[in-house]
Design a protein around this motif. Structure first.
Motif, PDB file in Angstrom:
ATOM      1  N   CYS A  51       0.090  -3.959  12.755  1.00 39.01           N
ATOM      2  CA  CYS A  51       0.261  -3.809  11.306  1.00 39.01           C
ATOM      3  C   CYS A  51       1.644  -3.229  11.096  1.00 39.01           C
ATOM      4  N   GLY A  52       2.318  -3.622  10.025  1.00 40.29           N
ATOM      5  CA  GLY A  52       3.643  -3.069   9.811  1.00 40.29           C
ATOM      6  C   GLY A  52       4.259  -3.431   8.486  1.00 40.29           C
ATOM      7  N   PHE A  53       5.548  -3.109   8.363  1.00 43.79           N
ATOM      8  CA  PHE A  53       6.296  -3.474   7.169  1.00 43.79           C
ATOM      9  C   PHE A  53       7.731  -3.785   7.545  1.00 43.79           C
ATOM     10  N   ALA A 113       4.783  -6.330   3.766  1.00 43.63           N
ATOM     11  CA  ALA A 113       3.732  -5.544   4.427  1.00 43.63           C
ATOM     12  C   ALA A 113       2.789  -6.537   5.079  1.00 43.63           C
ATOM     13  N   PHE A 114       2.427  -6.324   6.359  1.00 41.84           N
ATOM     14  CA  PHE A 114       1.709  -7.363   7.093  1.00 41.84           C
ATOM     15  C   PHE A 114       0.740  -6.812   8.132  1.00 41.84           C
ATOM     16  N   VAL A 124       9.096  -2.512  11.323  1.00 48.57           N
ATOM     17  CA  VAL A 124       8.431  -1.603  12.253  1.00 48.57           C
ATOM     18  C   VAL A 124       6.951  -1.938  12.228  1.00 48.57           C
ATOM     19  N   SER A 125       6.366  -2.087  13.407  1.00 44.04           N
ATOM     20  CA  SER A 125       4.940  -2.411  13.532  1.00 44.04           C
ATOM     21  C   SER A 125       4.246  -1.370  14.379  1.00 44.04           C
ATOM     22  N   ARG A 126       3.013  -1.082  14.040  1.00 43.11           N
ATOM     23  CA  ARG A 126       2.146  -0.232  14.849  1.00 43.11           C
ATOM     24  C   ARG A 126       1.354  -1.163  15.742  1.00 43.11           C
ATOM     25  N   VAL A 154       7.218  -0.045  -2.092  1.00 40.03           N
ATOM     26  CA  VAL A 154       6.129  -1.015  -2.225  1.00 40.03           C
ATOM     27  C   VAL A 154       5.543  -1.343  -0.859  1.00 40.03           C
ATOM     28  N   ALA A 155       6.392  -1.594   0.152  1.00 40.37           N
ATOM     29  CA  ALA A 155       5.906  -1.919   1.496  1.00 40.37           C
ATOM     30  C   ALA A 155       5.121  -0.753   2.085  1.00 40.37           C
ATOM     31  N   ALA A 156       5.645   0.457   1.946  1.00 40.81           N
ATOM     32  CA  ALA A 156       4.958   1.629   2.482  1.00 40.81           C
ATOM     33  C   ALA A 156       3.624   1.837   1.785  1.00 40.81           C
TER      34      ALA A 156
END
Length: 179
Positions: free
Chosen positions: A84-86, A100-101, A74-76, A14-16
């Motif tokens: 952005c990350g999850f 997810a954020f 993990v965030s980009r 779901v997060a991905a």
């Protein structure tokens, strides 16, 4: 999948999925995260990602049903101190969960302590289901909107200590590594 416990597979998927669907919509001119495909810094060796690990969460009101919360995210890293990350975590009631954020940080917001930074992330969590569905506001089918403010102290350009405020429920302590 041997490296993801079976109970975490659904929240991880779901997060991905939220990140894959949401990231392109956030990119481009006028989006919340313009330059999604660009590194956060023009320097070739600059970190592009950040990992966060939390081994401890303190609940303001202890409850016999509470379990220890562990989180990994993990965030980009994006231009203009955005990200952005999850995150995958087990919630306060032991349920596998995901977040997810998108977010923004403000490094050196206090001139007397330039290593201090503030950040704010917002997104969707999944995981508070069954008898715990009312433990988070606006929960629909296990999905709920979330805003998480944080304050951190940068130990080095690649590591920091961070405290995240989880609404009126708890405070999460953790550390980050940039790579």
């Amino acid at each position: 999948m041997p490296f993801i416990p079976r109970a975490l597979f659904k929240p991880a998927a779901v997060a991905a999925l939220c990140l894959l669907i949401g990231a392109p919509a956030l990119a481009g001119e006028g989006g919340l995260c313009p330059g999604f495909d660009q590194p956060a810094s023009a320097e070739p060796d600059a970190p592009r990602y950040e990992a966060f690990f939390s081994p401890y969460t303190h609940h303001w009101t202890p409850n016999d049903e509470h379990e220890q919360v562990y989180a990994l995210s993990v965030s980009r890293l994006l231009p203009n101190n955005r990200y952005c990350g999850f995150s995958l975590f087990n919630n306060s009631f032991g349920q596998p969960s995901a977040y997810a954020f998108i977010g923004k940080s403000w490094p050196g917001f206090w001139q007397a302590q330039p290593a201090l930074y503030a950040s704010l992330s917002a997104g969707v969590i999944y995981g508070y289901v069954g008898k715990y569905k009312n433990k988070v506001p606006l929960n629909v089918g296990g999905f709920s909107p979330v805003v998480i403010p944080a304050i951190g102290y940068r130990l080095s350009p690649k590591s920091s200590l961070e405290i995240q405020l989880l609404g009126t429920a708890a405070v999460m302590f953790g550390t980050t590594w940039r790579f």
